[in-house]
Design a protein around this motif. Structure first.
Motif: not given
Lengths: 99, 145
Positions: A34-39
């Motif tokens: 599970y990946m989240v896009k940050v900056d």
């Protein structure tokens, strides 16, 4: 044998990356990330896999360091997609080994 | 609506993938040792090891990308589908060659390729002074609901 690499968009800034390896139609290895896009960078927060035949769930911090690793029952891609769909970013702070 | 992009890697592409993983870790044995030692502290390495192990045993490799962007479907005009179909069947080395083969204006083909690239349907790989269009998927499935 078949290797399947999947990238599944959940929301604009969330996705699931999956590797599944099938031997004679049986799933012999999986990892669901599970990946989240940050900056503008994708960061892994939760990962389910069965490396060395030990199904477990790992949690990572925003720098990519492993925070916790707990045993879990085997998960299917469908189950993980349902969890991600229901809980979204709340998964990051949940006791995920119980869900 | 889900757009499912599916690609089966050719044997040449699988060879490239194998070489890429091997060179990244300095060989299979080193990768195996490091994956066993680091385990899930380095999850990408674990995945690379398992993929490499399977590919070395002759596994087929499929890539699938699932997007929920209606823009992807809107991007597929008949001319752009024609471009993708042509790239799929022929080895196209440059945008200029593609425009000539399709008997179309360079600028229009270029604009179509940029639109397809922005939607994640093709890659424009730099090849010397040219940009080579590469199809990301050999199959596109549109799922409603």
């Amino acid at each position: 044998m078949i290797v399947e690499k999947k990238e599944i968009a959940i929301k604009e800034n969330e996705k699931l990356e999956a590797i599944e390896i099938y031997r004679d139609k049986d799933l012999s290895y999986y990892s669901y990330n599970y990946m989240v896009k940050v900056d503008e960078k994708w960061k892994r927060y939760i990962r389910w896999d069965n490396f060395q035949k030990q199904p477990h769930v790992d949690r990572y911090d925003e720098t990519g360091n492993l925070v916790t690793s707990e045993q879990s029952r085997d998960k299917s891609l469908k189950e993980v997609l349902e969890l991600v769909d229901i809980f979204g970013k709340n998964l990051i702070s949940m006791d995920i080994s119980r869900v | 609506m889900n757009i499912r992009l599916i690609k089966k890697y050719s044997s040449v592409e699988v060879e490239g993938l194998l070489g890429d993983i091997e060179s990244r870790y300095g060989g299979v044995d080193r990768l195996k040792q490091r994956a066993a030692r680091n385990g899930c502290r380095d999850p990408d390495m674990v995945d690379d090891f398992k993929v490499l192990e399977a590919l070395q045993k002759g596994a087929e490799f499929y890539y699938e990308s699932v997007k929920q962007e209606p823009n992807v479907a809107a991007c597929l005009t008949p001319k752009r589908v024609e471009i993708m179909n042509y790239i799929h069947s022929k080895n196209v080395s440059s945008i200029m060659d593609l425009a000539e083969d399709l008997n179309r204006d360079y600028k229009n083909v270029y604009d179509d390729l940029i639109a397809l690239s922005k939607s994640g349907l093709i890659n424009l790989k730099k090849d010397g002074r040219c940009r080579k269009p590469i199809l990301i998927a050999s199959k596109i499935v549109v799922e409603f609901g």
